[in-house]
Structures are given as C-alpha cells and as structure tokens.
Design a protein around this motif. Structure first.
Motif, PDB file in Angstrom:
ATOM      1  N   LEU A 251       0.866  -1.173   0.000  1.00 29.51           N
ATOM      2  CA  LEU A 251       0.000   0.000   0.000  1.00 29.51           C
ATOM      3  C   LEU A 251       0.906   1.227   0.000  1.00 29.51           C
ATOM      4  O   LEU A 251       1.723   1.410   0.897  1.00 29.51           O
ATOM      5  CB  LEU A 251      -0.892  -0.019   1.245  1.00 29.51           C
ATOM      6  CG  LEU A 251      -1.950   1.061   1.338  1.00 29.51           C
ATOM      7  CD1 LEU A 251      -2.932   0.961   0.177  1.00 29.51           C
ATOM      8  CD2 LEU A 251      -2.709   0.973   2.644  1.00 29.51           C
TER       9      LEU A 251
ATOM     10  N   PRO B 242       1.530  -5.757  -8.702  1.00 26.52           N
ATOM     11  CA  PRO B 242       0.924  -4.414  -8.739  1.00 26.52           C
ATOM     12  C   PRO B 242       0.617  -3.896  -7.337  1.00 26.52           C
ATOM     13  O   PRO B 242       0.069  -4.613  -6.521  1.00 26.52           O
ATOM     14  CB  PRO B 242      -0.370  -4.670  -9.508  1.00 26.52           C
ATOM     15  CG  PRO B 242      -0.686  -6.111  -9.289  1.00 26.52           C
ATOM     16  CD  PRO B 242       0.605  -6.817  -9.057  1.00 26.52           C
TER      17      PRO B 242
ATOM     18  N   VAL C 132      -1.142  -1.216  -4.564  1.00 22.14           N
ATOM     19  CA  VAL C 132      -2.354  -0.423  -4.395  1.00 22.14           C
ATOM     20  C   VAL C 132      -1.911   0.928  -3.866  1.00 22.14           C
ATOM     21  O   VAL C 132      -1.100   0.990  -2.945  1.00 22.14           O
ATOM     22  CB  VAL C 132      -3.318  -1.103  -3.397  1.00 22.14           C
ATOM     23  CG1 VAL C 132      -4.527  -0.229  -3.150  1.00 22.14           C
ATOM     24  CG2 VAL C 132      -3.749  -2.456  -3.947  1.00 22.14           C
ATOM     25  N   TRP C 133      -2.377   1.987  -4.475  1.00 20.71           N
ATOM     26  CA  TRP C 133      -1.904   3.312  -4.044  1.00 20.71           C
ATOM     27  C   TRP C 133      -3.047   4.273  -3.760  1.00 20.71           C
ATOM     28  O   TRP C 133      -4.165   4.113  -4.250  1.00 20.71           O
ATOM     29  CB  TRP C 133      -0.946   3.915  -5.065  1.00 20.71           C
ATOM     30  CG  TRP C 133      -1.488   4.042  -6.454  1.00 20.71           C
ATOM     31  CD1 TRP C 133      -1.551   3.055  -7.392  1.00 20.71           C
ATOM     32  CD2 TRP C 133      -2.055   5.207  -7.065  1.00 20.71           C
ATOM     33  NE1 TRP C 133      -2.104   3.541  -8.539  1.00 20.71           N
ATOM     34  CE2 TRP C 133      -2.428   4.848  -8.379  1.00 20.71           C
ATOM     35  CE3 TRP C 133      -2.272   6.510  -6.625  1.00 20.71           C
ATOM     36  CZ2 TRP C 133      -3.022   5.756  -9.257  1.00 20.71           C
ATOM     37  CZ3 TRP C 133      -2.857   7.417  -7.508  1.00 20.71           C
ATOM     38  CH2 TRP C 133      -3.227   7.033  -8.806  1.00 20.71           C
ATOM     39  N   ILE C 134      -2.715   5.255  -2.942  1.00 18.77           N
ATOM     40  CA  ILE C 134      -3.652   6.323  -2.603  1.00 18.77           C
ATOM     41  C   ILE C 134      -2.930   7.625  -2.913  1.00 18.77           C
ATOM     42  O   ILE C 134      -1.790   7.814  -2.494  1.00 18.77           O
ATOM     43  CB  ILE C 134      -4.026   6.254  -1.108  1.00 18.77           C
ATOM     44  CG1 ILE C 134      -4.781   4.958  -0.814  1.00 18.77           C
ATOM     45  CG2 ILE C 134      -4.848   7.458  -0.704  1.00 18.77           C
ATOM     46  CD1 ILE C 134      -5.074   4.727   0.647  1.00 18.77           C
TER      47      ILE C 134
ATOM     48  N   LEU D 242      -9.165  11.298 -13.167  1.00 20.78           N
ATOM     49  CA  LEU D 242     -10.464  10.612 -13.200  1.00 20.78           C
ATOM     50  C   LEU D 242     -10.812  10.207 -14.623  1.00 20.78           C
ATOM     51  O   LEU D 242     -11.322   9.114 -14.867  1.00 20.78           O
ATOM     52  CB  LEU D 242     -11.557  11.525 -12.651  1.00 20.78           C
ATOM     53  CG  LEU D 242     -11.704  11.583 -11.134  1.00 20.78           C
ATOM     54  CD1 LEU D 242     -12.796  12.556 -10.756  1.00 20.78           C
ATOM     55  CD2 LEU D 242     -12.005  10.210 -10.559  1.00 20.78           C
TER      56      LEU D 242
ATOM     57  N   ASP E 221      -6.239   3.452 -11.225  1.00 16.26           N
ATOM     58  CA  ASP E 221      -6.651   2.429 -10.269  1.00 16.26           C
ATOM     59  C   ASP E 221      -6.656   2.912  -8.824  1.00 16.26           C
ATOM     60  O   ASP E 221      -7.381   2.393  -7.993  1.00 16.26           O
ATOM     61  CB  ASP E 221      -5.720   1.209 -10.377  1.00 16.26           C
ATOM     62  CG  ASP E 221      -5.980   0.416 -11.635  1.00 16.26           C
ATOM     63  OD1 ASP E 221      -7.152   0.376 -12.046  1.00 16.26           O
ATOM     64  OD2 ASP E 221      -5.031  -0.147 -12.203  1.00 16.26           O
ATOM     65  N   GLY E 222      -5.809   3.892  -8.511  1.00 14.92           N
ATOM     66  CA  GLY E 222      -5.669   4.318  -7.115  1.00 14.92           C
ATOM     67  C   GLY E 222      -6.812   5.202  -6.664  1.00 14.92           C
ATOM     68  O   GLY E 222      -7.608   5.697  -7.467  1.00 14.92           O
ATOM     69  N   ASP E 223      -6.890   5.384  -5.351  1.00 15.43           N
ATOM     70  CA  ASP E 223      -7.872   6.303  -4.782  1.00 15.43           C
ATOM     71  C   ASP E 223      -7.282   7.701  -4.783  1.00 15.43           C
ATOM     72  O   ASP E 223      -6.109   7.885  -4.490  1.00 15.43           O
ATOM     73  CB  ASP E 223      -8.186   5.898  -3.350  1.00 15.43           C
ATOM     74  CG  ASP E 223      -9.240   4.833  -3.300  1.00 15.43           C
ATOM     75  OD1 ASP E 223      -9.950   4.678  -4.306  1.00 15.43           O
ATOM     76  OD2 ASP E 223      -9.346   4.147  -2.276  1.00 15.43           O
ATOM     77  N   LEU E 224      -8.127   8.689  -5.098  1.00 15.92           N
ATOM     78  CA  LEU E 224      -7.628  10.058  -5.184  1.00 15.92           C
ATOM     79  C   LEU E 224      -8.215  10.894  -4.053  1.00 15.92           C
ATOM     80  O   LEU E 224      -9.360  10.687  -3.638  1.00 15.92           O
ATOM     81  CB  LEU E 224      -8.014  10.667  -6.533  1.00 15.92           C
ATOM     82  CG  LEU E 224      -7.551   9.869  -7.752  1.00 15.92           C
ATOM     83  CD1 LEU E 224      -8.230  10.381  -8.999  1.00 15.92           C
ATOM     84  CD2 LEU E 224      -6.049   9.955  -7.891  1.00 15.92           C
ATOM     85  N   PHE E 225      -7.423  11.836  -3.570  1.00 20.30           N
ATOM     86  CA  PHE E 225      -7.864  12.748  -2.526  1.00 20.30           C
ATOM     87  C   PHE E 225      -7.526  14.162  -2.926  1.00 20.30           C
ATOM     88  O   PHE E 225      -6.422  14.423  -3.391  1.00 20.30           O
ATOM     89  CB  PHE E 225      -7.122  12.455  -1.212  1.00 20.30           C
ATOM     90  CG  PHE E 225      -7.727  11.342  -0.415  1.00 20.30           C
ATOM     91  CD1 PHE E 225      -7.476  10.032  -0.746  1.00 20.30           C
ATOM     92  CD2 PHE E 225      -8.540  11.616   0.656  1.00 20.30           C
ATOM     93  CE1 PHE E 225      -8.030   9.001  -0.025  1.00 20.30           C
ATOM     94  CE2 PHE E 225      -9.106  10.590   1.387  1.00 20.30           C
ATOM     95  CZ  PHE E 225      -8.846   9.284   1.054  1.00 20.30           C
TER      96      PHE E 225
END
Lengths: 141, 280
Positions: free
Chosen positions: B50, B77, B79-81, B94, B99-103
C-alpha cells in the motif's frame, strides 16, 4: 474511494488527532459503486494484519452491506486448501471464497458520492466522483 | 527558466489547460516515468504494498505503481492512494480512470491517515511546492513540519519514502531535509546528474524499526553522490554534551562571545555565576 481506504482514514483536523472518535469516519448519504478489479492475493495477505476489523464491521453495517463475520480472517483463510507441493516446484496459491469476499468488500466496493463525518468534531468531508475533499480552512489546520 | 512555484499557488497554477498540457506532454511523461522507476528502485519493495503518492497529479506515477513486475514495477501491482491539491489535475486522473484512490488535499496540512497505514510513500516533483506559504497565518517551515510529521506517523515501522523534488537552491534543499530529520526520519539526499541542468534530487527517508537493513545508509549503500545528513541517535548524543543554560560554564561562554563581538564585558572572577546568599 475504496472501503479499504476508508479503513485507514482519520479526521484531518489537528484537535481531533488525539481523540479515538476521529476514526473511523462515518459515511452519510452515500452512493456506492462496484468497480471490478483483479484479485491480488499477496496484497490482501500483506494488508490483513493492518485492518481494523471492528471498525470495518461498523462501516459495513452503516452502509447496509451484508454483515461481516465477527472475527477477522487469518492469512490461512485466504488460501484454498493447498495441494501437496512437489519438491522444488512452486504451486500458485488459489484464493479462497473468503479472499474473494474480502476483495469484493475492500477493493471493489467504492464510495462514489456522499459525505464522511468525523465522530468527534462532526466535520463533514464531501466525496464527489469518488474523490474526497480534505482541504481544510486555515483556522482548522 | 522561471519556476512555476514562484508564480502561483499549485491549486491555481495547475488549472485545466496547464493540467492537460502537463499530462499530455510526452517529454514530461518520460521524465516522470524515469523518476518513478528510480524512486521505486530506491524503495525496493518485494511484494504488493500500500503506497501513498503525495502530489499524485494526473496519476502519471500511479499508473506505474499499478503495473505488474513484467512491465517493470518491482513487487507490483501495488495499491496506491494519491493526494493532490489541484482539482484540475485530479479531474484528468479521473478521466484516465486510474486504479488508485484520489484525494483532494493539501500535503502541507498534514496526512489524514491513521498511524502505520502505508508500506511506502512516493512523491514525484511535488514537495518543493510546500516551501511556499500562500497566507500570512502559514509558513513554509510549518507546512513542511506538518507534512513530514504526518507522513512519519502514517508509515509503518521499517517503511520508506522517496521524494523527488526540485529545490530552488541549497538553502531550500537543506530546509526540506532538516524538516524531515526533525520529524524523526533517517534522511539522505541523492542527486542524479549532479551539477547539470537535468539534476534530480531525491530525498530518501526511512522510518526506524521493522525489518529494514539498518538506517538510511542501508538503502544507499554503494551508491555514488549520496550525502548522509543524519543518523538516528546521532542527534541525541550531541544534545547530551551541551552546556546547561545558566551554569557557570554557560555564562563564561556567553561572556567570551560578547567579548569577541567587541562588547564591554565585566572581568570574570571566582564569584562569576555564583548564587547570591539568601538575604535575611
């Protein structure tokens, strides 16, 4: 935003850092979306000990998802009964149903729209198109 | 060439046109991907992890993190944020369906994750933006300390972070490194193509404990042009040797300093630094 991320997210406000109620953030008026992805067994194994299972259950209940088991699965639960490995040969591990369910909940279930509310200060973080807004006004930093 | 950091704050500079320009330029894409691969090699991740991407922008580095080892991502692979302050940049990400979550978040306001979340952190061409404060109630030092403090807490023990950045000058480079050390990291600066226009500065950070090979010196062992700036424990040892404020030794030192400056200083005697008798 994946539910996995929600399991790690706390309130960003400085005064909330010391309060246990700032984690987890409670989802409100949420629109969920399922985004299919390939299962990544080594990752699930890696992340499993870091999950806060009790909080994950709370959030799943708040979102109206099917109830999760009371205790967290262990790494052994994630792999289908291993076949006898021949010497010097590597056998690909087969993900079990538990692993697939976990993958579904953590990595494929995403929050698309809605709000995340801090249990301590009741600050609301808006989520739009899956992107939460964590920008704070200067006086709260 | 002018620095974008000196013109506008990042959320305004990377508007829709600038974000698109940045993401579609094949030159920038190539440089970013080279730097991401370099940073990944410094992180030396063995299994899917992560990862936090600070200043993820349009996800140029994130796309590489999501790749499998066949495509050159060690341990992938992952998982990234990703965090970024520019809404336009995130909009481009977007559209690309990363694939990652964006903030949408300002790294200078801290990192809003609970302790021990991430295996590693990566930041490509972002943290030089933290050296600018846009409001009078904020300061570069404060922003850097909140960022590194939050990052240190959110990494697991034995975790690593690699931040590539473009320091304006030596002072800024030092300021960033010192802020990281103050937050508790073992820090090292690595420079590729030193002294040229293409110089790339990498700040390699480690969190003590866990299964790491010693401190930061383990990461960069055998590499050229690396300056190790602090070792955990070195700071504590130095502090112990300091003279206590208010003691005779301290007073004598101060007097000497003042004398060197050319001030008029009373001569020292056996009474210097003694307590006065309690008056009845």
């Amino acid at each position: 935003m994946k539910l996995l991320t929600l399991n790690f997210l706390t309130c960003a406000i400085k005064a909330c850092k010391s309060s246990p109620a700032s984690f987890p953030l409670h989802p409100r008026d949420v629109e969920l979306e399922i985004v299919e992805s390939d299962i990544n067994l080594p990752f699930l194994k890696n992340i499993l000990p870091r999950l806060m299972w009790a909080e994950l259950r709370t959030i799943a209940a708040e979102l109206g998802l099917p109830e999760l088991p009371e205790t967290a699965p262990t790494r052994d639960h994630l792999v289908e009964g291993k076949e006898e490995a021949k010497e010097g040969e590597e056998v690909d591990e087969v993900p079990s149903q538990t692993a697939r369910d976990l993958h579904r909940v953590l990595l494929e279930t995403t929050v698309k729209e809605g709000k995340l509310v801090c249990g301590n200060c009741a600050h609301e973080y808006k989520v739009m198109e899956g992107v939460p807004n964590f920008l704070l006004p200067g006086h709260l930093v | 060439m002018s620095r974008p950091e000196d013109t506008l704050p990042p959320d305004l500079f990377y508007n829709d046109t600038e974000s698109r320009k940045y993401t579609t330029s094949s030159r920038i894409q190539r440089i970013q991907s080279d730097m991401t691969h370099r940073a990944l090699s410094l992180l030396s991740l063995a299994s899917p992890s992560l990862i936090l991407d600070i200043g993820c922008g349009s996800g140029l580095s994130g796309e590489i993190l999501s790749q499998t080892p066949q495509y050159g991502t060690p341990g992938g692979p992952h998982v990234w944020i990703g965090l970024d302050i520019s809404a336009s940049m995130l909009g481009v990400a977007l559209e690309k369906d990363v694939d990652g979550d964006l903030f949408l978040a300002d790294a200078g306001q801290g990192v809003p994750f609970r302790p021990g979340t991430f295996d590693a952190a990566i930041s490509i061409s972002a943290i030089q933006w933290l050296c600018n404060a846009e409001t009078s109630e904020d300061s570069p030092a404060g922003r850097l300390s909140r960022f590194f403090g939050g990052l240190y807490a959110s990494l697991r023990r034995g975790g690593r972070a690699v931040c590539q950045f473009y320091p304006k000058n030596e002072t800024q480079k030092k300021m960033v490194a010192q802020a990281a050390i103050k937050a508790g990291f073992g820090a090292g600066l690595l420079e590729d193509d030193e002294g040229t226009k293409n110089a790339k500065t990498y700040l390699v950070l480690t969190v003590g404990g866990g299964d790491l090979d010693g401190d930061i010196t383990g990461v960069v062992r055998g590499m050229d042009s690396v300056h190790v700036m602090a070792r955990p424990g070195a700071k504590a040892a130095k502090r112990g040797g300091d003279i206590v404020k208010g003691s005779r030794g301290w007073i004598l030192k101060k007097k000497e300093q003042m004398e060197r400056k050319g001030k008029v200083v009373k001569p020292s005697s056996k009474y210097t630094g003694r307590k006065r008798r309690v008056q009845f």
